[in-house]
Design an enzyme around this catalytic site. Structure first.
Site, short mmCIF file in Angstrom:
data_model
loop_
_atom_site.label_atom_id
_atom_site.label_comp_id
_atom_site.label_asym_id
_atom_site.label_seq_id
_atom_site.Cartn_x
_atom_site.Cartn_y
_atom_site.Cartn_z
N HIS A 1 0.85 -1.21 0.00
CA HIS A 1 0.00 0.00 0.00
C HIS A 1 0.87 1.24 0.00
CE1 HIS A 1 0.74 -0.49 4.31
NE2 HIS A 1 0.17 0.66 4.59
N HIS B 1 4.18 -4.46 10.87
CA HIS B 1 4.60 -3.79 12.12
C HIS B 1 4.70 -4.77 13.28
CE1 HIS B 1 4.07 0.46 10.79
NE2 HIS B 1 3.19 -0.08 9.95
N ASP C 1 -0.41 -3.86 6.20
CA ASP C 1 -1.09 -3.33 7.38
C ASP C 1 -2.57 -3.71 7.41
OD1 ASP C 1 1.31 -2.15 8.03
OD2 ASP C 1 0.63 -0.08 7.78
N HIS D 1 -7.62 -0.63 5.31
CA HIS D 1 -6.59 0.25 5.89
C HIS D 1 -6.32 1.38 4.89
CE1 HIS D 1 -3.01 1.54 8.03
NE2 HIS D 1 -2.27 1.33 6.96
N HIS E 1 1.34 3.96 1.88
CA HIS E 1 1.84 4.74 3.02
C HIS E 1 3.37 4.86 3.01
CE1 HIS E 1 -2.04 4.08 5.54
NE2 HIS E 1 -2.13 5.12 4.75
N ASP F 1 5.62 4.78 5.25
CA ASP F 1 6.43 3.83 6.01
C ASP F 1 6.50 2.45 5.32
OD1 ASP F 1 3.65 3.55 6.78
OD2 ASP F 1 4.29 2.26 8.42
N HIS F 2 5.92 2.35 4.13
CA HIS F 2 6.04 1.13 3.32
C HIS F 2 6.68 1.39 1.97
CE1 HIS F 2 3.51 -1.29 6.12
NE2 HIS F 2 3.19 -0.05 6.48
FE FE Z 1 2.48 0.87 8.20
ZN ZN Z 2 -0.07 1.69 6.52
#
Ligand code: FE
Ligand code: ZN
Length: 255
Positions: A56, A171, A133, A114, A58, A60-61
């Protein structure tokens, strides 16, 4: 030769994962939270990066994609529905598509909720699922771009994979998730033994990942929203599974 998986920490509480096919010498990074730790993992394992499989959009990915792509000849595969928000995409995929990492074949499962276009990758022959996530161990992702009736079918899709499937999520949230889950099902024996196991793993500084679908079926309150004991715990004995799931998710948001 069986696939090899290498798990490592990124950012604050993200996981990086490398999936390696020894037969063909191919290696995929599942998401790329940041370039440095992915590079270090590749060096440590002496693996060559051939692919990045994105779950996805985001940051942080996806934060490491551009840097990795600039240094390696690798193909970036991303969910079609949010590819425009992901850097350096080479291929877009949707429900039912297949991805190949050397000789390993993964199937794309759309698991929105998400984010609106979130996907998971299921390598059936290897018994591996990379779920980003959407599903966490004993938890699930927040409903940032979807409602409960979008997320619940995504969770059912993952719950329906073979129980022996090893689940890699994005995570390390398991300890907090277990504490919350115990407020919903304090007497669930599988959850209590998972809680003991998670305490030991965390004390030893070890990851609680991967989990298995079978373990999540027994311990994850978000996957258990269609069970009477979970409905009763949130005071919704006669409600639909989606309503119960929404109530459990709302409680976790405030926990
Ligand atoms: Fe994440
Ligand atoms: Zn995420």
């Amino acid at each position: 030769m069986p696939a090899e998986v290498h798990l490592f920490k990124c950012l604050r509480d993200n996981y990086g994962v490398l999936l390696h096919d020894p037969a063909k010498g191919a290696t995929a990074s599942i998401d790329a939270p940041e370039a440095g730790p992915v590079e270090a993992a590749l060096r440590e394992k002496k693996w060559r990066l051939t692919d990045i499989l994105v779950t996805h959009h985001h940051a942080d990915h996806t934060g490491g994609i551009a840097e990795l792509k600039a240094r390696h000849t690798c193909r970036v595969t991303a969910p079609q529905r949010e590819a425009q928000r992901i850097p350096a995409v080479d291929a877009t995929v949707r429900e039912g598509d297949f991805v190949t990492i050397g000789s390993l074949v993964g199937r794309v499962l759309e698991t929105p909720g998400h984010t609106a276009g979130h996907i998971s990758y299921w390598f059936k022959s290897e018994n591996l699922a990379f779920v980003g996530d959407t599903l966490f161990s004993v938890g699930c992702g927040r409903l940032l771009e979807g409602t409960a009736d979008v997320m619940w079918p995504s969770l059912l899709k993952l719950r329906g994979l073979p129980p022996e499937t090893e689940v890699y999520c994005g995570h390390e949230y398991t300890a907090a998730n277990v504490n919350f889950a115990l407020t919903i099902e304090p007497k669930n024996p599988a959850l209590r033994s998972r809680a003991d196991e998670v305490v030991k793993l965390c004390e030893a500084g070890r990851p609680t990942i991967p989990s298995t679908i079978g373990s999540e079926q027994q311990t994850n309150p978000f996957l258990r929203a269609d069970l009477p004991e979970v409905a009763t715990a949130v005071g919704l004995a006669d409600a639909s599974p989606v309503q119960v799931f929404a109530a459990v998710r709302a409680r976790k948001d405030k926990f």
